[in-house]
Scaffold this active site. Structure first.
Site, PDB file in Angstrom:
ATOM      1  N   HIS A  39       0.324  -1.619  -0.011  1.00 53.99           N
ATOM      2  CA  HIS A  39       0.043   0.136  -0.122  1.00 53.99           C
ATOM      3  C   HIS A  39       0.677   1.185  -0.292  1.00 53.99           C
ATOM      4  CE1 HIS A  39      -3.933  -1.822   0.721  1.00 53.99           C
ATOM      5  NE2 HIS A  39      -3.225  -3.431   1.226  1.00 53.99           N
TER       6      HIS A  39
ATOM      7  N   ASP B  61       3.071   9.939  -0.977  1.00 50.69           N
ATOM      8  CA  ASP B  61       2.366   8.752  -0.304  1.00 50.69           C
ATOM      9  C   ASP B  61       2.300   7.620  -1.685  1.00 50.69           C
ATOM     10  OD1 ASP B  61      -0.319   7.551   0.747  1.00 50.69           O
ATOM     11  OD2 ASP B  61      -0.954   9.836   0.395  1.00 50.69           O
TER      12      ASP B  61
HETATM   13  C1  GDG Z   1      -2.602   4.421   2.918  1.00 53.13           C
HETATM   14  C2  GDG Z   1      -1.557   5.022   2.081  1.00 53.13           C
HETATM   15  C3  GDG Z   1      -2.969   4.251   0.250  1.00 53.13           C
HETATM   16  C4  GDG Z   1      -9.662   9.977   6.865  1.00 53.13           C
HETATM   17  N1  GDG Z   1      -9.646  10.350   8.215  1.00 53.13           N
HETATM   18  C5  GDG Z   1     -11.211   9.900   8.564  1.00 53.13           C
HETATM   19  C6  GDG Z   1     -10.830   8.536   7.657  1.00 53.13           C
HETATM   20  N2  GDG Z   1     -10.236   9.150   6.621  1.00 53.13           N
HETATM   21  C7  GDG Z   1     -10.134   8.112   6.053  1.00 53.13           C
HETATM   22  C8  GDG Z   1     -10.791   7.914   4.042  1.00 53.13           C
HETATM   23  C9  GDG Z   1      -9.438   6.998   3.227  1.00 53.13           C
HETATM   24  C10 GDG Z   1      -8.495   6.685   5.027  1.00 53.13           C
HETATM   25  O1  GDG Z   1      -8.903   7.161   6.130  1.00 53.13           O
HETATM   26  C11 GDG Z   1      -7.643   7.994   4.632  1.00 53.13           C
HETATM   27  O2  GDG Z   1      -6.330   7.259   3.204  1.00 53.13           O
HETATM   28  P1  GDG Z   1      -5.585   7.278   2.283  1.00 53.13           P
HETATM   29  O3  GDG Z   1      -4.746   6.446   1.201  1.00 53.13           O
HETATM   30  O4  GDG Z   1      -5.607   8.760   2.361  1.00 53.13           O
HETATM   31  O5  GDG Z   1      -4.077   6.904   3.271  1.00 53.13           O
HETATM   32  P2  GDG Z   1      -2.885   6.439   4.437  1.00 53.13           P
HETATM   33  O6  GDG Z   1      -4.306   6.158   6.001  1.00 53.13           O
HETATM   34  O7  GDG Z   1      -2.107   6.193   4.481  1.00 53.13           O
HETATM   35  O8  GDG Z   1      -3.375   5.083   4.003  1.00 53.13           O
HETATM   36  C12 GDG Z   1      -2.037   5.408   1.036  1.00 53.13           C
HETATM   37  C13 GDG Z   1      -3.729   4.285   1.360  1.00 53.13           C
HETATM   38  O9  GDG Z   1      -2.982   3.107   1.930  1.00 53.13           O
HETATM   39  C14 GDG Z   1      -4.740   2.678   0.169  1.00 53.13           C
HETATM   40  O10 GDG Z   1      -4.113   1.947  -0.267  1.00 53.13           O
HETATM   41  O11 GDG Z   1      -3.317   4.831  -0.778  1.00 53.13           O
HETATM   42  O12 GDG Z   1      -1.052   5.684   0.059  1.00 53.13           O
HETATM   43  O13 GDG Z   1      -0.892   5.243   2.531  1.00 53.13           O
HETATM   44  O14 GDG Z   1      -9.958   6.038   2.920  1.00 53.13           O
HETATM   45  O15 GDG Z   1     -11.422   8.919   4.328  1.00 53.13           O
HETATM   46  N3  GDG Z   1     -12.408   7.911   8.200  1.00 53.13           N
HETATM   47  C15 GDG Z   1     -13.317   8.493   9.002  1.00 53.13           C
HETATM   48  N4  GDG Z   1     -13.070   9.455   9.537  1.00 53.13           N
HETATM   49  C16 GDG Z   1     -12.064   9.904   9.661  1.00 53.13           C
HETATM   50  O16 GDG Z   1     -12.285  11.349  10.194  1.00 53.13           O
HETATM   51  N5  GDG Z   1     -14.138   7.859   8.540  1.00 53.13           N
END
Ligand code: GDG
Length: 744
Positions: free
Chosen positions: A445, A651
């Site tokens: 990821h 990222d």
């Molecule tokens: C890793 C990789 C890759 C955030 N705040 C809240 C909330 N979120 C959810 C978002 C989103 C998720 O968390 C964050 O996903 P990201 O992709 O932005 O980042 P990572 O956590 O670092 O994820 C990344 C991912 O894995 C998938 O492969 O894209 O690059 O680092 O879905 O919506 N959700 C809720 N409340 C919040 O306050 N419910």
């Protein structure tokens, strides 16, 4: 001995009580429950059986009473159990075996009906002690979005109503009072059948498991259908046709007509191996990730759960549920000392879950240490934040072994195993050493770094060697695939073929599978109570443009740099003062790792500086929220934003960018300012791409995004939305699994 002999003994035994489920057991499923009815032949068969001396027949179903009455009007002598044991009728009136107050379900039914309105084909069914959400008839592409929305509503409701529980049936989501179960029928039938009675139970779904488990040693249990989960049943028949043919044979045997040869006999369900820490389950697909989708404390049998938010869970839960897979991860619990606890399994959840606890020491060294202070910074191109320690590497090796041991205990060596992320890079090698021969896949990821950075890992060659034991290695982008192949070319003797890497006589495929989201999940309007909180925030900044950032609090996300760019905007484009507000939501993350605590301080200092320098009595430039929001509230914020600032320094993908696009209305969409160093930038080419290392440039890009004319925003949004809809969370998971299966 003739294999039919034990069954002849069952079929001839008197008294014999036959308990059978209906849907999926005696009749195939139909798109809507009222389209599935037992044929006159099935009704006639049950009636004929019930009429034989020493024979009791009970249909034990989840259906409501009126439907049971209608379907079995002609089935004289057949006893009926409706609503999963909540009602029963021998002769005379229906009776309820347990008192239960289920009026609270009315509110849930109303909320689910709202979800169902999104699709003409979903159906909410209110029964005495449960509410069912039927989605079998919903078109395939709408199914997952709808299911995700319904599950979210049900979960919120369940957290406030602990006397109820979730049941996920065949394309049916049901919420039911915990004290109502099909097994309530067993003592009722047993007592009436008389001394020495044997029970024969047939069923197919999870609600039948408590019947199987409650049977006595002389009774027999038959699961009908494919074996997709572990079961308490001892025998299996392949489907309703076989089940009715078998019961017809039982009828013939009991009639004492010349005994015909059995048309089909139940086959034994394989017994779990002895002496293992956990029983091997029949699941053919195992997903392993460091964290489980929901954390269940093994000491809390009431199933108190903490939901793990994020895209991976949204993508995999529905796909695994549908395929009957099992998900293994860390329980979230630590144990004192070195010893690891036995594997826990919960087969009643959807998807089925298995977990191990980690020793406290391993949590520190493996998780906080090697994973988050070594691999995470190297893979994200932060060499200055990286440090390596021998004992942490050794702990990483041990934990990977422990996960492999658990996986090997749980599934057959030929099962497919899909492993997630940088925490478990050694797992395939450990599984192969234990004799695993089935396909092994890895999805990373996070980014895969360039060779010069990768080379800083003291155990880089060992890691690569272990990764080459997978059959399929997936990354978000072709760039990461290229980096991986380069590292393999430089640091391992493997041969780089055009379409596969060849190593030790095996072929390993490395491919890009960009992860997506469930777009429908970000297009819902929250309930008024939930909406009020965000509405209050929005009204506080009313009259200004909203620039929004949403991230886990992580130094890779470039939050201080983003704040600096906002500060620079206010300096260099003073016209924006008092006219734009920035909202930064930072979800707490890894707070016991020192770099994260330091990052939090840096952000808070920057917020204080900007607000101190530019704030006015009527205008707070930056609102910083160190907390998380519900998914619907997040969508509400996304929709209200004029500009999303998604500016990580690095990222793997970044799902927030995709979620922001999905949440925009097409008539007046906001603009997306996206870092070039995210995996998302590869697909979202029509966003405004920016360089987060260049503060002046980012400030100019932000100014441009804030001024972007409606027509340009609409044009860009249409293209971005097409990209977000093209690869979704579910298509990602399905594509990866199809490629993994092809490795077999
Ligand atoms: C890793 C990789 C890759 C955030 N705040 C809240 C909330 N979120 C959810 C978002 C989103 C998720 O968390 C964050 O996903 P990201 O992709 O932005 O980042 P990572 O956590 O670092 O994820 C990344 C991912 O894995 C998938 O492969 O894209 O690059 O680092 O879905 O919506 N959700 C809720 N409340 C919040 O306050 N419910």
């Amino acid at each position: 001995m003739n294999p039919a002999d034990p069954w002849l003994a069952v079929a001839r035994h008197a008294p014999l009580a036959i308990l059978t489920d209906l849907d999926g057991t005696l009749i195939p499923f139909a798109a809507k429950p009222d389209e599935a009815r037992p044929s006159p032949e099935v009704v006639g068969l049950l009636r004929a059986l019930a009429a034989l001396p020493g024979t009791l027949v009970a249909v034990v179903s989840g259906r409501p009473r009126d439907e049971m009455d209608r379907m079995f009007a002609e089935a004289t002598g057949v006893w009926l159990v409706a609503e999963h044991g909540g009602w029963r009728r021998a002769e005379g009136a229906w009776q309820a075996p347990v008192p239960a107050d289920a009026s609270a379900l009315d509110g849930l039914a109303r909320s689910l009906e709202k979800v169902a309105e999104a699709s003409k084909k979903a159906l909410v069914e209110r029964k005495s002690w449960s509410v069912g959400f039927h989605y079998r008839a919903v078109p395939r592409r709408e199914k997952t979005g709808l299911l995700v929305a319904a599950q979210a509503v049900a979960r919120d409701w369940l957290s406030a109503n602990p006397a109820f529980e979730f049941l996920e049936g065949a394309e049916l989501l049901e919420i039911r009072a915990r004290n109502v179960r099909k097994s309530l029928a067993i003592p009722w039938v047993g007592e009436r059948a008389g001394a020495g009675a044997r029970l024969l139970a047939l069923g197919d779904d999870l609600t039948d498991e408590d019947v199987f488990a409650a049977l006595g040693p002389a009774d027999e249990s038959i699961i009908v259908g494919p074996l997709l989960r572990s079961t308490a049943a001892r025998w299996r028949l392949s489907g309703p046709l076989e089940a009715t043919a078998f019961l017809e044979w039982v009828r013939e045997v009991r009639r004492e007509a010349p005994t015909p040869p059995p048309p089909v006999l139940p086959v034994p369900v394989p017994a779990p191996p002895r002496g293992k820490r956990a029983a091997r389950t029949p699941h053919r697909l195992l997903v392993v990730s460091n964290r489980l989708p929901s954390l269940r404390s093994p000491v809390s049998p009431e199933g108190e759960r903490k939901k793990n938010v994020g895209g991976l869970v949204a993508a995999l839960e529905p796909v695994l549920s549908r395929r009957g897979g099992l998900w293994l991860g860390w329980s979230g619990q630590t144990t004192p000392g070195e010893a690891s606890a036995p594997v826990g399994v919960d087969d009643s959840s959807q998807p089925a879950l298995a977990w191990i606890d980690l020793p406290q020491d391993a949590y520190e060294k493996y998780y906080n240490g090697f994973c988050n202070r070594s691999l995470w910074p190297v893979f994200h191109t932060f060499p200055a934040r990286t440090r390596f320690a021998d004992d942490e590497w050794e702990s990483y090796e041990r934990v990977n072994e422990a996960f492999a041991a658990a996986a090997g205990d749980l599934v057959d060596p030929t099962a497919s195993v899909w492993i997630h992320d940088y925490h478990l890079l050694l797992m395939a090698a450990a599984l192969r050493r234990r004799g695993h021969t089935g396909p092994l896949g890895l999805f990373l990821h996070v980014p895969f770094p360039a060779l010069d950075l990768y080379s800083t890992i003291p155990w880089g060659e060992q890691l690569l060697d272990a990764m080459l034991e997978f059959d399929l290695v997936g990354f978000h982008t072709p760039g990461y695939v290229k980096n991986f192949r380069e590292a393999v070319g430089a640091l391992s003797p493997a041969r780089l073929g055009d379409d596969a890497i060849e190593h030790r006589g095996r072929r390993i495929r490395a491919r890009a599978f960009p992860i997506g989201i469930v777009p429908e999940g970000f297009q819902e309007t929250p309930e008024p109570e939930t909406a009020a909180e965000v509405a209050a925030l929005l009204s506080a900044i009313a009259g200004t443009k909203l620039v929004l950032g949403v991230d886990r609090l992580d130094y890779t996300k470039g939050i201080p740099e983003r704040l600096e760019a906002f500060e620079r905007l206010l300096k260099q484009f003073p016209g924006w003062r008092g006219k734009v507000s920035m909202v930064q939501v930072s979800v707490p993350s890894r707070s016991d790792v020192p770099e994260y605590a330091e990052q939090r301080q840096r952000i808070e200092t920057a917020v204080g500086r900007v607000n101190g320098e530019f704030g006015e009595a009527h205008w707070v430039p930056v609102r910083y929220l160190y907390r998380s929001y519900g998914r619907n509230q997040l969508s509400q914020l996304y929709r209200a934003a004029d500009v999303a600032l998604v500016t990580p320094l690095r990222d793997g993908m970044n799902l927030v960018a995709k979620e922001f696009i999905a949440a925009q209305g097409a008539d007046n969409p906001g603009a997306l300012l996206l870092s070039r160093f995210t995996g998302a930038a590869v697909e979202l080419k029509d966003a405004l791409l920016t360089n987060p290392y260049h503060i002046d440039g980012m400030a100019r890009d932000l100014d441009r995004a804030l001024r972007m004319p409606l027509e340009e925003r609409q044009e860009r949004h249409a293209k971005l939305m097409a990209a977000v809809s093209k690869t979704t969370a579910v298509s990602w998971a399905e594509d990866f699994l199809a490629a993994l299966e092809a490795c077999r």
